[in-house]
Design a protein around this motif. Structure first.
Motif, PDB file in Angstrom:
ATOM      1  N   ALA A 264       0.809  -1.216   0.000  1.00  0.00           N
ATOM      2  CA  ALA A 264       0.000   0.000   0.000  1.00  0.00           C
ATOM      3  C   ALA A 264       0.842   1.266   0.000  1.00  0.00           C
ATOM      4  O   ALA A 264       0.529   2.238  -0.695  1.00  0.00           O
ATOM      5  N   LEU A 265       1.934   1.283   0.770  1.00  0.00           N
ATOM      6  CA  LEU A 265       2.698   2.513   0.940  1.00  0.00           C
ATOM      7  C   LEU A 265       3.972   2.562   0.128  1.00  0.00           C
ATOM      8  O   LEU A 265       4.525   3.626  -0.098  1.00  0.00           O
TER       9      LEU A 265
ATOM     10  N   ALA B  40       9.963   4.313  12.462  1.00  0.00           N
ATOM     11  CA  ALA B  40       9.496   3.010  11.984  1.00  0.00           C
ATOM     12  C   ALA B  40       9.062   2.143  13.158  1.00  0.00           C
ATOM     13  O   ALA B  40       8.050   1.440  13.085  1.00  0.00           O
ATOM     14  N   ALA B  41       9.824   2.197  14.243  1.00  0.00           N
ATOM     15  CA  ALA B  41       9.476   1.401  15.421  1.00  0.00           C
ATOM     16  C   ALA B  41       8.142   1.854  16.017  1.00  0.00           C
ATOM     17  O   ALA B  41       7.306   1.024  16.406  1.00  0.00           O
ATOM     18  N   GLU B  42       7.919   3.166  16.073  1.00  0.00           N
ATOM     19  CA  GLU B  42       6.654   3.668  16.606  1.00  0.00           C
ATOM     20  C   GLU B  42       5.483   3.239  15.722  1.00  0.00           C
ATOM     21  O   GLU B  42       4.423   2.833  16.229  1.00  0.00           O
ATOM     22  N   ALA B  43       5.674   3.322  14.419  1.00  0.00           N
ATOM     23  CA  ALA B  43       4.615   2.898  13.494  1.00  0.00           C
ATOM     24  C   ALA B  43       4.364   1.397  13.613  1.00  0.00           C
ATOM     25  O   ALA B  43       3.220   0.937  13.548  1.00  0.00           O
TER      26      ALA B  43
ATOM     27  N   ARG C 179       7.242   5.651   6.065  1.00  0.00           N
ATOM     28  CA  ARG C 179       6.219   6.334   5.257  1.00  0.00           C
ATOM     29  C   ARG C 179       4.912   6.448   6.031  1.00  0.00           C
ATOM     30  O   ARG C 179       4.248   7.486   6.004  1.00  0.00           O
ATOM     31  N   LEU C 180       4.541   5.362   6.724  1.00  0.00           N
ATOM     32  CA  LEU C 180       3.309   5.384   7.511  1.00  0.00           C
ATOM     33  C   LEU C 180       3.397   6.425   8.620  1.00  0.00           C
ATOM     34  O   LEU C 180       2.452   7.198   8.839  1.00  0.00           O
ATOM     35  N   TRP C 181       4.525   6.455   9.310  1.00  0.00           N
ATOM     36  CA  TRP C 181       4.705   7.427  10.397  1.00  0.00           C
ATOM     37  C   TRP C 181       4.599   8.857   9.873  1.00  0.00           C
ATOM     38  O   TRP C 181       3.896   9.695  10.451  1.00  0.00           O
TER      39      TRP C 181
ATOM     40  N   PRO D 289       1.870   5.266  -2.308  1.00  0.00           N
ATOM     41  CA  PRO D 289       3.321   5.381  -2.374  1.00  0.00           C
ATOM     42  C   PRO D 289       3.763   6.759  -2.866  1.00  0.00           C
ATOM     43  O   PRO D 289       3.188   7.328  -3.767  1.00  0.00           O
ATOM     44  N   GLY D 290       4.872   7.254  -2.235  1.00  0.00           N
ATOM     45  CA  GLY D 290       5.477   8.494  -2.709  1.00  0.00           C
ATOM     46  C   GLY D 290       4.892   9.753  -2.133  1.00  0.00           C
ATOM     47  O   GLY D 290       5.354  10.840  -2.452  1.00  0.00           O
ATOM     48  N   LYS D 291       3.895   9.666  -1.264  1.00  0.00           N
ATOM     49  CA  LYS D 291       3.276  10.871  -0.733  1.00  0.00           C
ATOM     50  C   LYS D 291       4.110  11.534   0.350  1.00  0.00           C
ATOM     51  O   LYS D 291       4.040  12.724   0.537  1.00  0.00           O
ATOM     52  N   SER D 292       4.876  10.735   1.078  1.00  0.00           N
ATOM     53  CA  SER D 292       5.699  11.279   2.138  1.00  0.00           C
ATOM     54  C   SER D 292       7.034  10.566   2.135  1.00  0.00           C
ATOM     55  O   SER D 292       7.128   9.409   1.772  1.00  0.00           O
TER      56      SER D 292
END
Length: 239
Positions: free
Chosen positions: A23-24, A168-171, A208-210, A234-237
């Motif tokens: 998705a991301l 990444a760990a928080e996400a 990316r999710l975070w 993908p690619g938004k952040s």
């Protein structure tokens, strides 16, 4: 938890990890058509691309700009050396760096000058600490750019196996891939191996999710139903 229950839980989390990356998106280098596993030439391309992240600008613009530069023949710092400052500004403007074109063009030229003699190999230290120090000394580079570059160089240069990015760990905790008390690198490496994902792709997707969703973590129920996984493309952040 019984062995059968653990197997079911692992399968659920594995499916979530695969869905997250799908998705991301995974590594930014791969999205730019760069394969750092193929040798120094590709690493040089990633070094130039990573430098473009040294400005507060969206990943979509960075990816578009690098692709545009690559089509114009500017793929590595050595290619920058053969172009004028005005040429670089023009390419950056076309990519979307209008507010940052001058400073970024100057930064790229300074980078090319630093690497002119010995190339990217001079940045490869005897340890992760040495390599970080060499990268941090590059023009316009700081901790965020260094971490981005090294995250996608994991396992490519000897000794490069940095801790998982805190974001990444928080996400990962938010969506349930990482439990409290678990070691992020060990746990996510295990998930990546089970799902046949590249750990670099999994970590990048979590970053990316975070970036896209962390302000909503407290309001989002997280886990497999995390709204950020389905809401972001993908690619938004990036960063």
């Amino acid at each position: 938890m019984s062995r059968s229950a653990q197997t079911v839980e692992d399968s659920r989390l594995d499916a979530l990890a695969r869905r997250l990356v799908e998705a991301l998106g995974g590594r930014f280098s791969s999205e730019m058509g760069i394969d750092v596993d193929r040798g120094d030439r590709e690493v040089e391309r990633w070094l130039l691309a990573a430098t473009l992240f040294g400005t507060r600008i969206s990943a979509a613009i960075v990816v578009r700009t690098y692709r545009l530069m690559a089509r114009a023949g500017v793929r590595t710092p050595a290619d920058v050396d053969r172009r004028s400052w005005d040429d670089l500004v023009g390419l950056l403007d076309r990519g979307g760096y209008v507010r940052y074109d001058y400073r970024t063009a100057t930064r790229l030229q300074k980078l090319a000058a630093v690497l002119h003699e010995d190339g990217v190999g001079t940045l490869r230290g005897d340890s992760l600490t040495d390599t970080r120090s060499a990268l941090d000394a590059l023009p316009g580079w700081g901790p965020v750019t260094v971490a981005l570059f090294l995250r996608e160089m994991r396992g490519v240069w000897p000794g490069i196996d940095p801790p998982i990015d805190d974001r990444a760990a928080e996400a990962a905790r938010h969506i349930g891939l990482l439990g409290e008390g678990e070691q992020p690198l060990e746990r996510l490496r295990e998930v990546a191996a089970r799902t046949r994902l590249d750990l670099r792709d999994l970590e990048a997707s979590l970053v990316r999710l975070w970036l896209a969703h962390h302000r909503e973590f407290q309001r989002c129920e997280g886990g497999p139903r995390c709204s950020g996984i389905s809401a972001v493309r993908p690619g938004k952040s990036g960063g």
